[in-house]
Design a protein around this motif. Structure first.
Motif, PDB file in Angstrom:
ATOM      1  N   LYS A   1       0.850  -1.190   0.000  1.00 23.75           N
ATOM      2  CA  LYS A   1       0.000   0.000   0.000  1.00 23.75           C
ATOM      3  C   LYS A   1       0.883   1.236   0.000  1.00 23.75           C
ATOM      4  O   LYS A   1       1.584   1.510   0.958  1.00 23.75           O
ATOM      5  N   LYS A   2       0.811   1.987  -1.113  1.00 29.72           N
ATOM      6  CA  LYS A   2       1.583   3.219  -1.226  1.00 29.72           C
ATOM      7  C   LYS A   2       0.813   4.381  -0.617  1.00 29.72           C
ATOM      8  O   LYS A   2      -0.400   4.494  -0.797  1.00 29.72           O
ATOM      9  N   GLY A   3       1.539   5.237   0.084  1.00 29.39           N
ATOM     10  CA  GLY A   3       0.987   6.480   0.591  1.00 29.39           C
ATOM     11  C   GLY A   3       1.588   7.626  -0.204  1.00 29.39           C
ATOM     12  O   GLY A   3       2.065   7.445  -1.326  1.00 29.39           O
ATOM     13  N   ALA A   4       1.597   8.811   0.393  1.00 28.83           N
ATOM     14  CA  ALA A   4       2.136   9.988  -0.297  1.00 28.83           C
ATOM     15  C   ALA A   4       3.629   9.828  -0.599  1.00 28.83           C
ATOM     16  O   ALA A   4       4.079  10.149  -1.702  1.00 28.83           O
ATOM     17  N   THR A   5       4.392   9.313   0.354  1.00 25.67           N
ATOM     18  CA  THR A   5       5.839   9.131   0.154  1.00 25.67           C
ATOM     19  C   THR A   5       6.325   7.766   0.609  1.00 25.67           C
ATOM     20  O   THR A   5       7.365   7.307   0.160  1.00 25.67           O
TER      21      THR A   5
ATOM     22  N   ILE B   1       8.668   1.415   3.813  1.00 25.93           N
ATOM     23  CA  ILE B   1       9.769   1.800   2.934  1.00 25.93           C
ATOM     24  C   ILE B   1       9.284   2.891   1.987  1.00 25.93           C
ATOM     25  O   ILE B   1       8.092   3.153   1.896  1.00 25.93           O
ATOM     26  N   THR B   2      10.207   3.502   1.271  1.00 25.37           N
ATOM     27  CA  THR B   2       9.815   4.573   0.359  1.00 25.37           C
ATOM     28  C   THR B   2       9.088   4.008  -0.864  1.00 25.37           C
ATOM     29  O   THR B   2       9.315   2.857  -1.256  1.00 25.37           O
ATOM     30  N   ASN B   3       8.237   4.838  -1.449  1.00 26.79           N
ATOM     31  CA  ASN B   3       7.585   4.459  -2.707  1.00 26.79           C
ATOM     32  C   ASN B   3       8.626   4.202  -3.788  1.00 26.79           C
ATOM     33  O   ASN B   3       8.454   3.320  -4.635  1.00 26.79           O
TER      34      ASN B   3
END
Length: 68
Positions: free
Chosen positions: A17-21, A38-40
């Protein structure tokens, strides 16, 4: 891959699940699930997706335990 960390837990990715960053990657270790933040950018570079085999590499100076 050679790595100094001794806590390497291998399983299958069940969710990304990706968020803003930052993304949350859930890895099923065979009944237990660990979540990594972790980062996108890392998700994209590693091409992470549900169903893939992946390892959670844990290198921590502190581990907390709590009970109720």
């Amino acid at each position: 891959m050679r790595i100094s960390a001794r806590n390497v837990l291998t399983g299958k990715i069940v969710d990304v699940k990706k968020g803003a960053t930052t993304a949350h990657v859930r890895i099923d270790l065979g009944g237990s699930v660990v979540t990594a933040s972790i980062t996108n950018e890392a998700v994209d570079e590693l091409k992470l997706a549900p169903g893939m085999t992946a390892s959670a590499v844990i290198k921590a100076s502190d581990v907390m335990v709590a009970v109720e």
